[in-house]
Design a protein around this motif. Structure first.
Motif, PDB file in Angstrom:
ATOM      1  N   ARG A   1      -4.779   2.000   0.065  1.00 31.20           N
ATOM      2  CA  ARG A   1      -4.633   2.554   1.406  1.00 31.20           C
ATOM      3  C   ARG A   1      -4.869   1.486   2.472  1.00 31.20           C
ATOM      4  O   ARG A   1      -4.098   1.357   3.427  1.00 31.20           O
ATOM      5  CB  ARG A   1      -5.659   3.681   1.574  1.00 31.20           C
ATOM      6  CG  ARG A   1      -5.649   4.335   2.918  1.00 31.20           C
ATOM      7  CD  ARG A   1      -6.873   5.230   3.053  1.00 31.20           C
ATOM      8  NE  ARG A   1      -6.716   6.214   4.095  1.00 31.20           N
ATOM      9  CZ  ARG A   1      -7.633   7.114   4.413  1.00 31.20           C
ATOM     10  NH1 ARG A   1      -8.763   7.165   3.744  1.00 31.20           N
ATOM     11  NH2 ARG A   1      -7.419   7.967   5.382  1.00 31.20           N
ATOM     12  N   GLY A   2      -5.929   0.710   2.290  1.00 36.68           N
ATOM     13  CA  GLY A   2      -6.234  -0.345   3.257  1.00 36.68           C
ATOM     14  C   GLY A   2      -5.125  -1.378   3.330  1.00 36.68           C
ATOM     15  O   GLY A   2      -4.725  -1.806   4.413  1.00 36.68           O
ATOM     16  N   ARG A   3      -4.614  -1.772   2.164  1.00 35.37           N
ATOM     17  CA  ARG A   3      -3.531  -2.768   2.163  1.00 35.37           C
ATOM     18  C   ARG A   3      -2.305  -2.218   2.892  1.00 35.37           C
ATOM     19  O   ARG A   3      -1.651  -2.932   3.659  1.00 35.37           O
ATOM     20  CB  ARG A   3      -3.149  -3.133   0.721  1.00 35.37           C
ATOM     21  CG  ARG A   3      -4.209  -3.937  -0.020  1.00 35.37           C
ATOM     22  CD  ARG A   3      -3.679  -4.392  -1.375  1.00 35.37           C
ATOM     23  NE  ARG A   3      -4.696  -5.045  -2.176  1.00 35.37           N
ATOM     24  CZ  ARG A   3      -4.480  -6.111  -2.969  1.00 35.37           C
ATOM     25  NH1 ARG A   3      -3.269  -6.622  -3.072  1.00 35.37           N
ATOM     26  NH2 ARG A   3      -5.452  -6.643  -3.673  1.00 35.37           N
TER      27      ARG A   3
ATOM     28  N   ILE B   1      -2.163   0.280   5.194  1.00 37.77           N
ATOM     29  CA  ILE B   1      -2.404   0.470   6.632  1.00 37.77           C
ATOM     30  C   ILE B   1      -2.192  -0.840   7.374  1.00 37.77           C
ATOM     31  O   ILE B   1      -1.532  -0.906   8.403  1.00 37.77           O
ATOM     32  CB  ILE B   1      -3.833   1.016   6.867  1.00 37.77           C
ATOM     33  CG1 ILE B   1      -3.898   2.487   6.471  1.00 37.77           C
ATOM     34  CG2 ILE B   1      -4.263   0.824   8.325  1.00 37.77           C
ATOM     35  CD1 ILE B   1      -5.305   3.080   6.498  1.00 37.77           C
ATOM     36  N   ARG B   2      -2.776  -1.894   6.825  1.00 40.68           N
ATOM     37  CA  ARG B   2      -2.659  -3.178   7.506  1.00 40.68           C
ATOM     38  C   ARG B   2      -1.219  -3.698   7.457  1.00 40.68           C
ATOM     39  O   ARG B   2      -0.702  -4.212   8.453  1.00 40.68           O
ATOM     40  CB  ARG B   2      -3.607  -4.186   6.867  1.00 40.68           C
ATOM     41  CG  ARG B   2      -3.557  -5.551   7.501  1.00 40.68           C
ATOM     42  CD  ARG B   2      -4.183  -5.546   8.895  1.00 40.68           C
ATOM     43  NE  ARG B   2      -3.852  -6.745   9.639  1.00 40.68           N
ATOM     44  CZ  ARG B   2      -4.441  -7.102  10.778  1.00 40.68           C
ATOM     45  NH1 ARG B   2      -5.383  -6.340  11.309  1.00 40.68           N
ATOM     46  NH2 ARG B   2      -4.089  -8.200  11.401  1.00 40.68           N
ATOM     47  N   ALA B   3      -0.565  -3.563   6.322  1.00 35.53           N
ATOM     48  CA  ALA B   3       0.811  -4.062   6.196  1.00 35.53           C
ATOM     49  C   ALA B   3       1.738  -3.337   7.170  1.00 35.53           C
ATOM     50  O   ALA B   3       2.651  -3.925   7.747  1.00 35.53           O
ATOM     51  CB  ALA B   3       1.305  -3.908   4.764  1.00 35.53           C
TER      52      ALA B   3
ATOM     53  N   SER C   1      -8.267   3.699  -2.526  1.00 35.32           N
ATOM     54  CA  SER C   1      -8.772   3.353  -1.186  1.00 35.32           C
ATOM     55  C   SER C   1      -8.365   1.937  -0.822  1.00 35.32           C
ATOM     56  O   SER C   1      -7.999   1.662   0.324  1.00 35.32           O
ATOM     57  CB  SER C   1     -10.298   3.486  -1.140  1.00 35.32           C
ATOM     58  OG  SER C   1     -10.688   4.825  -1.277  1.00 35.32           O
ATOM     59  N   GLU C   2      -8.449   1.048  -1.789  1.00 33.60           N
ATOM     60  CA  GLU C   2      -8.029  -0.316  -1.488  1.00 33.60           C
ATOM     61  C   GLU C   2      -6.529  -0.365  -1.181  1.00 33.60           C
ATOM     62  O   GLU C   2      -6.094  -1.030  -0.238  1.00 33.60           O
ATOM     63  CB  GLU C   2      -8.358  -1.255  -2.646  1.00 33.60           C
ATOM     64  CG  GLU C   2      -8.018  -2.685  -2.276  1.00 33.60           C
ATOM     65  CD  GLU C   2      -8.189  -3.661  -3.427  1.00 33.60           C
ATOM     66  OE1 GLU C   2      -9.124  -3.530  -4.211  1.00 33.60           O
ATOM     67  OE2 GLU C   2      -7.337  -4.579  -3.506  1.00 33.60           O
TER      68      GLU C   2
ATOM     69  N   VAL D   1     -10.622   6.758  -6.904  1.00 28.82           N
ATOM     70  CA  VAL D   1     -10.925   6.687  -5.469  1.00 28.82           C
ATOM     71  C   VAL D   1     -11.063   5.240  -5.021  1.00 28.82           C
ATOM     72  O   VAL D   1     -10.541   4.852  -3.967  1.00 28.82           O
ATOM     73  CB  VAL D   1     -12.196   7.498  -5.136  1.00 28.82           C
ATOM     74  CG1 VAL D   1     -12.637   7.239  -3.703  1.00 28.82           C
ATOM     75  CG2 VAL D   1     -11.940   8.985  -5.349  1.00 28.82           C
ATOM     76  N   ALA D   2     -11.723   4.417  -5.818  1.00 27.46           N
ATOM     77  CA  ALA D   2     -11.905   3.020  -5.408  1.00 27.46           C
ATOM     78  C   ALA D   2     -10.567   2.286  -5.330  1.00 27.46           C
ATOM     79  O   ALA D   2     -10.284   1.592  -4.355  1.00 27.46           O
ATOM     80  CB  ALA D   2     -12.845   2.300  -6.383  1.00 27.46           C
TER      81      ALA D   2
END
Lengths: 684, 684
Positions: B289-291, B293-295, B286-287, B282-283
């Protein structure tokens, strides 16, 4: 290591720490200055400080309201702390053209020293027991009514004891989760300025990969100065700077403000941590980390402007992941369970205690239902935080002091006002990122169809809402904030600023939730916490230390390595070791001035060192003091094992990591030359 | 819901599922076609299918090697599956100029149908019990030797039984964690083409927020076609398309390939999941996912090119977060513990069983030490996956069939070759992101100073290494891959492609780890798994279903809502409901053609519906079949409660979510007009 707050409005947050600790083992303990375990220390080490020693040290110990610790180290208000404690100040004083965080900073003279927005330095001058008064205020009450009565009494005590709000601050602290209430009186210095800082890479060499690790090669030290009326303050009671290498086995004291611990939480509280809070925290912060990493890759401006936030997020994440590991380690949790079982057994015949464990379990069960809505009732971001503080302050200031929420009482308002009105740069892209992320997480955990999701978002997407509010608010301008602060509720209600309107829209729900949490959780815990503390005192005597509360503590220990997978970890690194560890690639690239001065730097100078002192986030910047009371280092981190320190201390493995004064002195003389500071540090 | 693989080389992965399930409750079970519980179903529902019914259905059921299920629905090879199962194909056939994923796709004639890279359709033609042969092959052996002997026997059986590799595929499947070994023979179709797909937003209306939720408004359906020698194949045994609304309470069968379950894992295995695997997963995801989304926010190209990967990551994350919740729910885990206790009690007097629980515990304890290095022994990214497959295939093909790693035996190579050589677009920025992320996570979890970190990174940073390899490799070109594939080990060793060289550098360590995992974990589990299965058969009889293995299963149930916090959730949504739920903002914005045809769409047509069928990821695209054997829907999701379905089934709450054939028919007629497909669906 930082005591870092993410997306958390002080006034709405609930303290996690609530129970007293079991009898301390050797070197364990974050002791209050009015209850130092001199006898136990003497038993272990054959020596312990006397009251005069403690009094002297207390006078030199500084709390930084940004969330760190520090010490006065000259008679002219010079403050030693960590570089990471003032990184935000460097950052707030930087522009694209002049990046102080990257380049470091040396003020050639007092007039060059730069103000740190929001920062305040505080020294404890008095500790008064007010347990009787506070407990009497809520006798016979429960739930929300109890919390209100208690908070009113606390507000009254604080107001009565600090009439000069310009130079003093009063704070009633709950210790032992409700076993004791003590009034801490501080001499405060609300003008704190930047004096000296190394390059960021010198302080953060190894970056996130090396954070919470040792051996370490970090110059995590800086100097600030306290001012009053535009002039450096006089601090005759400063500690003495002693730029020497620590010796293996010598006694060390770390004096500072550990932020928060949850040692000997009951089993039901630990279960809540492990099952609910930590998984959500790690998942959501990991996503934020990813968004930030990518956004910072987009341009040099983003890289600079996002660094402070990313450092905080990565630091927090490492802490929470470490806690997750600790609570998933049966050997570790077994000890905690055994300690609870022992206390229960010791208390079995003590009718006065009742069954606080059951009360806590019931409160935690209720909190499980409240937690997600409560956690996700507001977006993150500096601009929203301004709006929310302005709205709540305007609403609360209209009430009598005793009826306000804790963060908005007369004793709390000066620091809030300073935080709100100090000028500092705001980066819209970053605020938008924080808002968009937090709102999308709120929707994810609440569910799309939840009424709270609809209140938070309306028909907009998280990203649209964030963009609209950040683009259109004027709150980045301190003058706008001042006008709204001064104008009070009328100005707030009349404001057409969309961020203010948004904060106004959310406030009623937030208030409802605060009441619900007090009723079902904080109120019951106040009583149960008191009972648990009584049980502990009855079972183990009163030589106990309370859970950390970001108030002044002292920890004793010794300079000592540890054994890691069969290998002895030595007590210290040398400055020369940095050059061996450097790969040339971030975050293992040498800071330019560090590299340029390689020939001058004595490679044998002790750089960072470890000791058995028991600390936690908030202790960052704490002076490391030898038995003569002189400063030989600044604590800046724990080793990886110390990440379980929130729940318990293991003297065989947990270590404090500090930068030695010898290394700072070497830097002051040879890398970031500041002969005037070297001279000042010699003044008595 | 997808059976989605993240950063996982099939040949190096270890199956998590290993133990047989307890006696099934009503509607529970993913049954093999050779062991359907007709009697139990008849007891519950008064009717059950006979063997002729089952045989007929089996012939129409399709497995898609991309990780989904499907069915033939015309005599000309037309395949019904989910839109999300062919999103990658739409994506691979798109360009910035022509975004098929966004716009949808309708082939006006066969010659317009577009090939799906890497995709293969497979129909089970025979199931043969080979338990005796396989078990005999490793009698008296243990650890790595056992695994090698077993794998050699499996390779031998597969090779002997499928001599025509162009049209057949043989696969020996381990059922009940080692209790049974069965040879599945498939008719395979390695040329699968795109026929019809709605707009992405029509299929993914509500996006990640609505994923695993119901009520739902999703047109998650598409059509493919199987080809052979450039022509549509003849499929006389297809299922019958029946575009009607489901009726409350009617019987439903879901026929497909559930990917993997871990039901009745032992307590030590569940502890490993909860304490180690899930938190790390999950950790790190999740990271990522964040990368992503922003990209994707950076440009329309990135938004398009990253969508398929992000969807997969978000889907996986929701699954893992749901599993975390399930394993942190004491009520849920209590049932699992009770089931284990019951089996232990039932087996207490059965000397033949031994103590497999202790053996599993020991294997899991060993695996805990191996897990982090094993998990983080390679970067993610399409280009590295090509390189690794090429390197391992070249090395393995030089060995006799029986000595190769399982993914590289003669029976496995054709699909691997197809996956490697099919042309498809590669997006360098995305590969770089995936590699950089995964390498930085490897360093984070291994530690900077770990030798494996140093092997992975050398002196480069994760980002530098990723950029260098992705920029300089030529593996995006299928011709380059073909030359390396055809050239074998000599070509690989002579290659100066940096990605190939990197994969070569990592291979020895990966092989060591595979051996170590077999020795301490997979080998012991093969024996213990067999014993646990024997215990289960002895205690509960043989009407049991094995854990899911991405092989053909049938689940029975009925169309039925459930009660959510006191509210009845109705069985179905209507197409008209979509317009009420739409906010205009992503992901709740209407697909353009959907919106444009509002006036034509009959708002009362049943859209999505729920049933009690027991399914899991991999079942996506499965036909939902009524008691007459006709297709009335395509399963595409589970409700939120079904996320615990990896560990156990709860008939009161777990629901399958399907798109009705009535809605697909409405779309074929009025939104994405395809009269030729409507006509084809009527052909028998």
């Amino acid at each position: 290591m930082r005591f870092h707050r993410i997306a958390c409005l002080a006034s709405v947050s609930v303290a996690a720490a609530m129970v007293a600790t079991a009898p301390a083992k050797a070197d364990e303990g974050m002791w209050t200055f009015d209850n130092f375990p001199a006898e136990a220390m003497r038993d272990t080490y054959g020596w312990a400080p006397d009251q005069a020693w403690l009094d002297k040290v207390q006078k030199g110990a500084v709390r930084l309201t940004g969330g760190c610790s520090a010490s006065f180290v000259s008679p002219k208000g010079l403050i030693l702390t960590n570089h990471h404690c003032i990184a935000t100040c460097l950052f707030d004083n930087s522009t694209s053209a002049e990046d102080l965080l990257d380049a470091g900073f040396i003020a050639a003279r007092n007039s060059d020293e730069k103000m740190c927005p929001g920062q305040q330095a505080e020294v404890v001058t008095k500790i008064t027991d007010v347990t009787g008064d506070v407990k009497a205020s809520f006798a016979g009450l429960s739930g929300d009514a109890l919390a209100r009565a208690r908070d009113a009494k606390i507000a009254e005590i604080e107001k009565a004891n600090c009439t000069d709000l310009a130079t003093t601050r009063c704070q009633v602290v709950t210790l032992f989760g409700g076993g004791q209430y003590k009034l801490y009186t501080y001499r405060k210095y609300s003008d704190v300025r930047l004096v000296w800082a190394p390059e960021d890479r010198a302080a953060t060499f190894g970056g996130d990969p090396d954070n919470f690790n040792f051996p370490r090669y970090s110059l995590d030290a800086s100097f600030l100065r306290a001012y009053e009326n535009g002039k450096p303050v006089s601090t005759p009671d400063h500690l003495v700077w002693n730029p020497r290498a620590p010796q293996e086995g010598e006694l060390t004291f770390v004096v500072g403000n550990p932020g928060s611990t949850s040692r000997l939480n009951t089993q039901s509280q630990l279960a809540f941590e492990r099952e609910v809070r930590l998984p959500i925290t790690v998942a959501t912060l990991s996503e934020l980390r990813g968004r930030l990493i990518r956004a910072m890759d987009e341009s040099p401006e983003h890289a600079r402007e996002g660094l402070d936030t990313l450092s905080g997020v990565e630091n927090s994440l490492k802490v929470y992941i470490g806690r997750t590991k600790a609570l998933n380690d049966p050997a570790f949790t077994g000890k905690l369970a055994a300690a609870e079982a022992d206390l229960k057994a010791q208390s079995a015949d003590n009718d006065a205690i009742g069954d606080p464990w059951a009360a806590v379990e019931q409160a935690v069960a209720a909190y499980r239902d409240l937690y997600i809505p409560y956690r996700f009732n507001q977006p993150s971001g500096e601009l929203f935080a301004y709006a929310q503080s302005l709205v709540f302050a305007a609403q609360e200031r209209g009430k009598p002091n005793g009826e306000r929420l804790p963060g908005y009482t007369d004793s709390s308002l000066p620091l809030m006002e300073k935080s709100l009105l100090d000028a500092k740069p705001i980066y819209p892209w970053l605020d938008e990122l924080m808002m968009g992320w937090s709102l999308s997480k709120a929707r994810e955990y609440l569910g799309v169809d939840d009424p709270q999701s609809k209140l938070l978002l309306g028909r907009e997407s998280p990203e649209q809402l964030a963009e609209r509010l950040v683009t259109n608010t004027k709150l980045a301008d301190p003058a706008v904030r001042k006008a709204l602060w001064d104008g009070g509720l009328a100005a707030i209600q009349a404001s057409d600023d969309p961020m203010i309107q948004y904060a106004l829209r959310l406030a009623p729900l937030q208030r409802e939730q605060i009441t619900a949490v007090r009723e079902a959780y904080s109120g019951p815990l106040a009583i149960a916490g008191g009972q648990l503390a009584d049980a502990r005192f009855a079972a183990y005597g009163d030589s106990l230390y309370p859970d950390a509360t970001f108030t002044l503590r002292i920890s004793y220990g010794q300079v000592k390595g540890w054994t890691e997978r069969g290998q002895e970890v030595p007590i210290a690194t040398t400055m020369g070791g940095t050059f061996e560890r450097a790969t040339g690639n971030a975050p293992f690239d040498l800071a330019p001035a560090f590299a340029a001065n390689k020939a001058k730097i004595d490679p044998s100078v002790t750089y960072d060192f470890v000791s058995t002192n028991d600390i936690i986030g908030g202790n960052s910047g704490s002076p490391v003091i030898d038995r003569n009371g002189t400063v030989i280092g600044a604590a800046f981190d724990g080793n990886i094992h110390s990440l379980g320190g929130n729940y318990g201390y293991d003297g065989t493995l947990n270590r404090t990591v500090s930068v030695s004064t010898a290394a700072v002195q070497e830097a002051l003389e040879k890398i970031y030359p500041a002969p005037h500071i070297v001279a000042e540090l010699k003044r008595r």
